[in-house]
Structure formats: structure tokens, C-alpha cells
Design a protein around this motif. Structure first.
Motif, PDB file in Angstrom:
ATOM      1  N   ALA A 194       0.827  -1.205   0.000  1.00 57.81           N
ATOM      2  CA  ALA A 194       0.000   0.000   0.000  1.00 57.81           C
ATOM      3  C   ALA A 194       0.863   1.258   0.000  1.00 57.81           C
ATOM      4  O   ALA A 194       0.541   2.243  -0.683  1.00 57.81           O
ATOM      5  N   LEU A 195       1.961   1.248   0.763  1.00 60.86           N
ATOM      6  CA  LEU A 195       2.765   2.449   0.880  1.00 60.86           C
ATOM      7  C   LEU A 195       3.354   2.906  -0.453  1.00 60.86           C
ATOM      8  O   LEU A 195       3.517   4.107  -0.676  1.00 60.86           O
ATOM      9  N   LEU A 232      11.762   4.253   5.757  1.00 63.02           N
ATOM     10  CA  LEU A 232      10.953   3.656   4.695  1.00 63.02           C
ATOM     11  C   LEU A 232       9.685   4.470   4.451  1.00 63.02           C
ATOM     12  O   LEU A 232       9.264   4.679   3.310  1.00 63.02           O
ATOM     13  N   PHE A 233       9.063   4.923   5.530  1.00 68.31           N
ATOM     14  CA  PHE A 233       7.892   5.791   5.367  1.00 68.31           C
ATOM     15  C   PHE A 233       8.283   7.089   4.682  1.00 68.31           C
ATOM     16  O   PHE A 233       7.593   7.568   3.773  1.00 68.31           O
ATOM     17  N   ALA A 234       9.382   7.667   5.135  1.00 66.52           N
ATOM     18  CA  ALA A 234       9.794   8.967   4.601  1.00 66.52           C
ATOM     19  C   ALA A 234      10.092   8.898   3.108  1.00 66.52           C
ATOM     20  O   ALA A 234       9.644   9.748   2.338  1.00 66.52           O
ATOM     21  N   VAL A 235      10.841   7.889   2.691  1.00 64.89           N
ATOM     22  CA  VAL A 235      11.179   7.802   1.266  1.00 64.89           C
ATOM     23  C   VAL A 235       9.977   7.372   0.438  1.00 64.89           C
ATOM     24  O   VAL A 235      10.002   7.497  -0.791  1.00 64.89           O
ATOM     25  N   SER A 236       8.909   6.895   1.092  1.00 67.11           N
ATOM     26  CA  SER A 236       7.673   6.595   0.378  1.00 67.11           C
ATOM     27  C   SER A 236       6.778   7.824   0.269  1.00 67.11           C
ATOM     28  O   SER A 236       5.656   7.724  -0.238  1.00 67.11           O
ATOM     29  N   ARG A 337      -0.067  15.026   1.890  1.00 68.81           N
ATOM     30  CA  ARG A 337       0.465  13.666   1.916  1.00 68.81           C
ATOM     31  C   ARG A 337       0.093  13.020   3.245  1.00 68.81           C
ATOM     32  O   ARG A 337      -0.202  13.713   4.227  1.00 68.81           O
ATOM     33  N   PRO A 338       0.101  11.708   3.293  1.00 67.98           N
ATOM     34  CA  PRO A 338      -0.234  11.034   4.546  1.00 67.98           C
ATOM     35  C   PRO A 338       0.855  11.231   5.595  1.00 67.98           C
ATOM     36  O   PRO A 338       2.016  11.515   5.278  1.00 67.98           O
ATOM     37  N   THR A 339       0.460  11.049   6.862  1.00 71.71           N
ATOM     38  CA  THR A 339       1.363  11.260   7.991  1.00 71.71           C
ATOM     39  C   THR A 339       1.389  10.021   8.864  1.00 71.71           C
ATOM     40  O   THR A 339       0.353   9.383   9.076  1.00 71.71           O
ATOM     41  N   VAL A 340       2.558   9.675   9.368  1.00 71.89           N
ATOM     42  CA  VAL A 340       2.683   8.595  10.350  1.00 71.89           C
ATOM     43  C   VAL A 340       3.341   9.161  11.608  1.00 71.89           C
ATOM     44  O   VAL A 340       4.286   9.952  11.527  1.00 71.89           O
ATOM     45  N   ILE A 341       2.795   8.789  12.746  1.00 73.98           N
ATOM     46  CA  ILE A 341       3.363   9.163  14.040  1.00 73.98           C
ATOM     47  C   ILE A 341       3.901   7.895  14.696  1.00 73.98           C
ATOM     48  O   ILE A 341       3.158   6.924  14.861  1.00 73.98           O
TER      49      ILE A 341
END
Length: 811
Positions: A194-195, A232-236, A337-341
Motif C-alpha cells: 500500500a505504501l 521507509l515511510f519517509a522515502v515513500s 500527503r499522509p502522515t505517520v506518528i
């Protein structure tokens, strides 16, 4: 502790550590934080008690552990408090990590959305489900969770559905989409599928909160992994926030030499950190100072007592309400853009086994529950109580309820079932395949008033090879912003992404396809706008997305999926692309209606019925269409249509099948004492007809029953049996098979033939006690011509006729 290379990441702007250094944050009133603290402790207590009651108080008739996850619930009580009692607004849709189900239900109880009597029903019959369920739990669950990883990505696809409906229809009832997930869920491969999906790159109203407690089911997660995950989240393309150290630890870090303490904790493997926070203060102090720069660490903690030291080192920001509220408010602000905490927490926070490596499924014993109650400040006799309405906590809960649920209502569906016509009247080819017919039907459906504009198709990079090209040319490809067209020459396919497009193209991920269809199929409930989602996928790869497929129908989503091409009829492609088990698989799936048509006219009626199913938000089902690229002469249907008439033929097609050849009418002169039922579906109809003609020449009264939905007939038969056994009280309608096979033919032998696993139709002999030979493909496929493959696997006309003779000889 999970921050290796974090400084470099922050330097390059990939990860935002929260609170922001040198940036003044809004200050919340101490009185407000104190009220929230009381609420979070009540959620901790209730979630713990809910599980304790289920395991140690309620009678256990099975003498088996009931289970529940006290530690996993405890790690998220602060996050739930910050979300539901402060940050969330009406229209926000939230996915809760599976193992935090009791904490979620405790939250809903305090908000007034769950009646008190349910608190003692965790994992009981018709009680609170083990994991959040939008269809079975009594309180408002937005996303079912349980199969880890799926509940995490569901809000992503729901946000894409939200954006699609907003672009097409303007008004929506949804707002923001939040997933609270466990860090161990990030092991699931579907997360990363999904990412990297381009269609999800710009859904800015999505926030994931990772409960970073560093523990999985069996162990402390080895090493230092969080930093890698953040990158991984950041580069996605995600915005990455972290709340790691609580205010008490940050104060310690700010003292002279405090950077040595921080560096020591940062460098610890997860296993070491989890061990340290469970030590007594004296031993913990010894281990902290017995390392590089230990003298500086000793000075920092010199005025901290041994009793307070473990609490200081375990002071993580995932339990600091002020920090959590600040970062969640920041994350929920509008974004592109989406955000992850990443919220650092302690698994089992506030409980005796906090941080224990084996606490995932651990339960407090009866001797531990009262001390926990007393430590939280719950008076004896008030164990199950809400806050008094006139208390500060009760008033805040009432305000939160009004903000979340007051005036929340789902509008009626924009299209009613009766608005779907019975016929389309489209031009038909003399010879066509069901896959080709689907593409033609879609272009005709686009013109239906009110219906066409609500159809949205999706495919995992197979839209052209599943005949969606004409539809795409007519309605366009969906994109949030119109994309430039670089190729100005003549093109067979006009690929022009734009906000008004009605096709969503995905990368090659069947998991993503079914997750998207599942959320599009809930768009009415989630966003207040009805959609008719239609997906296409190569039939053998239905199995690659099966977990997400089942997730969608488990949540009562209404969508249409065409598995095409299918079977060894896709003869040149070989075994890797030839599906055989999907007919029996979809026979068994609940909340699904499975079809396998042969003719374009059948498909037209079935597709319109599938759209009606989408209109019925209470009882409607998802639909699976098993299609093929095998060309079929459409005139083969004409004798049945002439004998039955169009309306009766349509009725029987939608009941699950009809007599394509009735020997009494179509083969006069045969001996009715030698009656054989040839039962088939889909692409095998021409071979069944050829076999019937061979048998007619030998005087055998061979009928051909064309089953458009073996599953529908099977479920009718099962319902009849359940009623006969007294399981169901209401008598079901007469099974359609009783109409297809009249009383004087019910002991006639059956030859079933399918381009799929033979056992998918083997049950037919049990209905009326008839002998059956079931032919099908029970080995992996291979390349070749259809004739060669049909002969090799024993499903050609000659083998069908031979099976019929064998059944007659056995009499």
C-alpha cells in the motif's frame, strides 16, 4: 532504543521529532490534562477489568482460556484518550489495532456509545467481539480489524474513496482517516504494497499512529528497527513524526550531562531497554552508570530516588498526554500527503507486567486485580461505573460525544434497486467471450441515468487485458489532478488522468485491488455517497488478494469483481495463469454471490442484478463473476430462450441455472428411461452440448443443465437442510434445483463438468440421492490448444459422453 541514525534523518528533514526543538508548543491547561489523565486511567482500568471478568469471573463452559490482551490495550490508552476526548471530529473514521479491542470498547462506554451490560460480554456469544468488528460489535466500529495489517491500510483506501466521491459528487460525510496500529503489524507485506501505491501518494487526510511498544506476540522485537521503518515511510513520501521521550525524561536530558543519558538510551537494543525498565531502582542505577560516560549519567540521576528511577527511564511520550495531543493535532492538520506518528509506549503500561517480554497474552491473576484498582483510584463497588455527568470528566465525555456523534446520520442511497433496469438491450456479437461482453456492457452501463456516473472500475495494471479499454476511453482515468497528455497521436486507448475519471488504475498488487474495492463498496456508509465498484483481476490471482477479498466481504462491503480469464480455457498461458480452485473457493465464501455465465445475455442480467445488490445496503452481497476469453457462439442459447421465453429464462438465470437442453423437447425419440443430467457452467457449455448430441444419437435422454451460479443453488440446498433439521425456523423458498430436476428424473445419474476443480460440483449427487461423476481439472494446467487440454484433463465432449455411459452401466 530504536533511534540509530535518527539524528541524520532529522538533519535531512525526513523525520520530525516532536515536540519540535526550539519551537514553542501551545500549552494545555494543567486542569484539562488532569481530567484527561483521570479518563485514561479509567480506560486502563475498564479494559483490564473487561478481560479479567471474561477469564476469571464469567462461567467458563468450555474450560478453555477466553483470552484478551490486557498489555496491548494498556499501551494505547493514552492515545485513545487524546484521540476520542480531544482531537477527533464528526466524520473522522478510525481503525483500532486488533488487540486493543477492550480499550476501544471502554472508550466507547465512557462516551455513552456502549451500554453497560456489554462490558461483561467480551468474547461471549452475541457480545463484544475479540477484535473490532463493524458488523458484529454493538458500538460504532469504522473498520474491522483482526487480520493484522489489513485494518492499518483500510483507512488509506477509504481516504482514496473519500477523495473520489468528493471530486465526483461534492458533499461527503467523512473527514479524516486514522489508523492506530501496533509496530509489529509493520511486518505484514500488505503494508508496504500500500505504501508504494502511487494512487495513494496524495491522500493527505490520513494519519497512522504506530504504537511503538517494541514487542510482538512472542518477543521483544530484536535490535534497533524503528529508525529503519521511519526512513521507509519517509522515502515513500509520508510525513514522519515521532513522540519518543516524555516530559520528565526531557527535563533530565536538559540537565548538565543529560545528553549522555539520552545517548545511552538511544543506543540500547530494544531487548536491553525492556529489561532495564523492569529492574528495581538500585540495579537499574548500577547498570546505567556501568557504561561509557557513566559518571555523567550518575550525576543526572543523582537526585532521583531508586523508587522513582524506573518510572523516569520508562517515561515515554506515548503516555504523555500533552505531547500526544500536540503531535496528533499537528498530524491532523490539512496536508498534501499522509502522515505517520511513531508514538513510543510501554506494552502493559500501568500494569504489573509492564514491559515484560511475554506479556502479550498474559492475564492478571485474581490476586493482582484489586491492587491495580486501588492504584488507579477506583472505589470498591464502582468498578463498572462511568463518570458522573456533572463531574469534569463526565462533562468532557459529553462534549466529546456531541463533537463526534451528535447529528451523525447516513443518508439514504442515491440509487434504489428499482432504478436498475431488467435489460440493457445492447447490440450483441454472434460469437463473443464473457470477458469481451463485460467490456461492451460497461460502456452501455455508463449511459444509464443516475447509475452510470456512480460506477467506478479498478484494476491492478490489467485494465487493457481484461477488456476495460472501451470503458476507459468513454469515462477516463481518475486522478486528483489532471495530468498532461504527452502523446498527441492517434491512440487505441486514451489514458488521460483527470478528477472526473471513473477508472482507478493500481500497480500490480491484488491485495491493494481488493482493499480498494472493499472501501469503495462501503463508500455509502463511510462517506454518504453510493458507488458501484467493479474490479477486474486475472482469475488465478484472486488467491493473491484472498485475505483482502475476505476482509471486504466480512465487513459487508458491496462490490463486483470479475476474475478473468479463468481456467485451462486460457490454454496458451500455461499452468501459472490457469485458475482451477476459484469455483469451489467462491462456493464456500459467505456474503458473496458467485456467478459463472457462458453467454453475453446471461452476463447482462447477472451484472444488473449485481448492481441491485449494491443498492441494498442492509442485505445486499458482493458479487464474483468468473469470466473467460473463450469465444462462444451465442446462438447456442436460443433453443432455451424459445422454449422458456425471455422473462422466464432471465428469472431462472438469476435463480442459478436453467435447462439448456431438455431432452423431452429437444431430442424426441430418445428413451427417457435412459436419462442423464449433464450439469455444467461457463466455458464448458459447448462441450456439454456436443456430448449431449453424441448421447442423443445413441438414444440416451441427455439433458444439459447450465448453472449460472452453482453457489446460489448450493446455498439454497443448505438452507433447506438447515430448516429440515430445525436449525432455522422460517421455511426457505423451494430450492431451484427441485424445479430444474423434476421428480421423475431425480434419481437419474449426473455427469458434472467444469473448467475447474471437479469437487466444486460433486455435491450435486447428494441433493436427490443420484449417482454422480464429477469431471474437472484436478492438476496444474499447462500450455496447449483448448482441444488438447480438454482431452488431456478429461473434460471434452468424448469424455463427458463416456462418463454418461459409465453412469448408465452402473445402474
Amino acid at each position: 532504543m530504536a533511534t540509530q541514525h535518527a539524528e541524520d534523518d532529522i538533519t535531512y528533514g525526513l523525520i520530525e521529532s516532536f515536540p519540535h526543538p526550539n519551537v514553542e508548543q501551545p500549552t494545555l491547561a494543567p486542569e484539562y490534562l488532569a481530567v484527561l489523565d483521570t479518563i485514561q486511567k479509567r480506560i486502563l482500568w475498564l479494559s483490564t477489568l473487561i478481560i479479567h471478568h471474561a477469564n476469571h469471573v464469567r462461567p467458563n463452559v468450555d474450560d478453555t482460556k477466553v483470552g484478551g490482551h490486557q498489555a496491548s490495550s494498556a499501551s494505547v490508552v493514552s492515545i485513545l484518550t487524546a484521540l476520542y476526548f480531544h482531537a477527533l471530529r464528526r466524520g473522522d473514521r478510525v481503525s483500532i489495532k486488533p488487540h486493543a479491542s477492550p480499550a476501544f470498547h471502554a472508550t466507547q462506554y465512557l462516551l455513552g456509545e456502549l451500554p453497560k451490560h456489554y462490558l461483561t460480554t467480551l468474547r461471549d456469544y452475541k457480545g463484544l467481539q475479540a477484535y473490532p468488528s463493524r458488523t458484529k460489535d454493538p458500538d460504532p466500529v469504522d473498520f474491522s480489524t483482526g487480520s493484522v495489517g489489513l485494518g492499518a491500510v483500510a483507512p488509506l483506501f477509504a481516504a482514496l474513496s473519500h477523495r473520489y466521491t468528493r471530486e465526483h459528487f461534492g458533499e461527503v460525510t467523512s473527514n479524516r482517516f486514522i489508523a492506530l496500529i501496533g509496530d509489529a503489524e509493520l511486518d505484514e507485506g500488505n503494508i508496504w504494497e500500500a505504501l508504494i501505491e502511487e494512487a495513494l501518494a496524495h491522500v493527505g487526510n490520513v494519519v497512522w499512529i504506530v504504537d511503538n511498544n517494541r514487542q510482538s506476540l512472542d518477543r521483544v522485537i530484536p535490535g534497533i528497527r524503528a529508525a529503519r521503518l521511519k526512513r521507509l515511510f519517509a522515502v515513500s513520501g509520508w510525513r514522519v513524526l515521532e513522540v519518543k521521550y516524555g516530559s520528565r525524561l526531557r527535563e533530565a536530558f536538559a540537565r548538565p550531562g543529560g545528553d549522555a543519558l539520552r545517548q545511552a538510551i538511544d543506543d540500547m537494543p530494544n531487548e536491553e531497554y525492556q529489561t532495564l525498565i523492569r529492574l528495581d531502582g538500585a540495579e537499574l542505577r548500577r547498570r546505567l552508570v556501568d557504561r561509557q560516560r557513566g559518571d555523567e549519567i550518575a550525576r543526572v540521576v543523582a537526585d532521583v530516588s531508586d523508587a522513582e528511577l524506573p518510572g523516569l527511564i520508562a517515561n515515554l511520550a506515548g503516555h504523555d498526554l500533552g505531547d500526544l495531543i500536540a503531535v496528533i493535532d499537528e498530524a491532523l492538520a490539512p496536508s498534501d500527503r499522509p502522515t505517520v506518528i511513531f508514538a513510543y509506549t510501554i506494552k502493559g503500561w500501568g500494569l504489573p507486567f509492564a514491559g515484560d517480554a511475554l506479556n502479550h497474552s498474559a492475564l492478571l491473576n485474581p490476586n493482582q486485580i484489586d491492587p491495580v484498582r486501588a492504584s488507579i483510584g477506583i472505589a470498591e463497588g464502582d468498578e463498572w461505573e462511568r463518570f458522573a455527568p456533572d463531574s469534569p470528566e463526565g462533562k468532557l465525555a459529553a462534549e466529546a460525544w456531541e463533537r463526534l456523534y451528535g447529528g451523525d446520520a447516513c443518508p439514504p442511497p442515491a440509487v434504489q434497486a428499482e432504478m436498475i433496469p431488467e435489460h440493457l438491450g445492447h447490440a450483441r456479437l454472434a460469437t463473443t467471450s464473457t470477458q469481451e461482453a463485460l467490456g461492451r456492457l460497461l460502456t452501455r452501463l455508463a449511459d444509464l441515468p443516475e447509475v452510470g456516473k456512480r460506477i467506478v472500475t479498478a484494476a491492478p495494471d490489467v485494465s487493457v487485458s481484461t477488456n476495460l479499454g472501451g470503458w476507459i476511453n468513454k469515462v477516463g482515468v481518475f486522478a486528483a489532478q489532471e495530468a498532461p497528455t504527452w502523446d498527441s497521436g492517434p491512440r487505441l486507448l486514451r489514458w488521460e488522468p483527470k478528477p472526473s475519471g471513473q477508472h482507478i488504475e493500481l500497480g500490480i498488487s491484488e491485495m491493494n485491488l481488493f482493499m480498494l474495492l472493499g472501501q469503495l463498496g462501503l463508500s455509502h456508509e463511510m462517506s454518504g455517497q453510493l458507488l458501484f465498484p467493479i474490479g477486474t483481476v486475472y482469475d488465478p490471482f484472486v488467491l493473491r488478494g484472498l485475505d483482502a477479498f475476505i476482509y471486504g466481504i466480512y465487513t459487508h462491503s458491496k462490490f463486483i469483481i470479475a476474475g478473468t480469464p479463468s481456467g485451462i480455457s486460457l490454454s496458451p498461458e500455461g499452468g501459472a495463469h490457469q485458475s482451477t480452485v476459484t469455483p469451489s473457493l467462491c462456493l464456500e465464501l459467505p456474503r458473496l454471490r458467485a456467478w459463472e455465465p457462458c453467454f453475453a445475455q446471461e452476463l447482462e442480467w447477472i451484472l444488473l442484478d449485481a448492481l441491485r445488490q449494491c443498492c441494498d445496503r442492509e442485505h445486499g452481497l458482493a458479487s464474483y463473476l468468473r469470466l473467460s476469453t473463450k469465444p462462444i457462439k451465442q446462438a447456442l442459447m436460443e433453443p432455451a430462450q424459445a422454449r422458456l421465453g425471455q422473462d422466464e429464462l432471465r428469472r431462472q438465470v438469476l435463480r442459478g441455472g436453467y435447462r439448456l437442453i431438455d431432452a423431452r423437447h429437444d431430442a424426441p425419440g430418445v428413451d427417457l428411461r435412459d436419462t442423464v443430467q449433464i450439469v455444467t457452467s461457463g466455458t464448458m457449455v459447448p462441450e456439454a452440448l456436443d456430448a449431449a448430441r453424441l448421447l442423443h444419437e445413441e438414444g440416451v435422454a441427455a439433458n444439459v443443465l447450465n448453472l449460472t451460479s452453482a453457489q446460489l443453488l448450493f446455498k439454497e440446498w443448505q438452507a433447506q437442510q438447515r430448516w429440515a433439521m430445525g436449525i432455522d425456523s422460517a421455511p426457505p423458498p423451494q430450492p431451484h434445483l427441485d424445479t430444474l430436476v423434476p421428480p421423475d428424473e431425480r434419481h437419474a445419474p449426473i455427469v458434472a463438468v467444469l473448467d475447474g476443480a471437479s469437487h466444486a460440483l460433486a455435491w450435486l449427487g447428494s441433493v436427490h440421492g443420484a449417482q454422480v461423476i464429477s469431471l474437472g481439472v484436478d492438476d496444474f494446467g499447462q500450455s496447449g490448444s483448448r482441444a488438447d487440454l480438454y482431452h488431456h484433463y478429461g473434460i471434452d465432449a468424448e469424455h463427458i459422453a463416456s462418463a454418461a455411459f459409465a453412469t448408465l452401466d452402473r445402474r
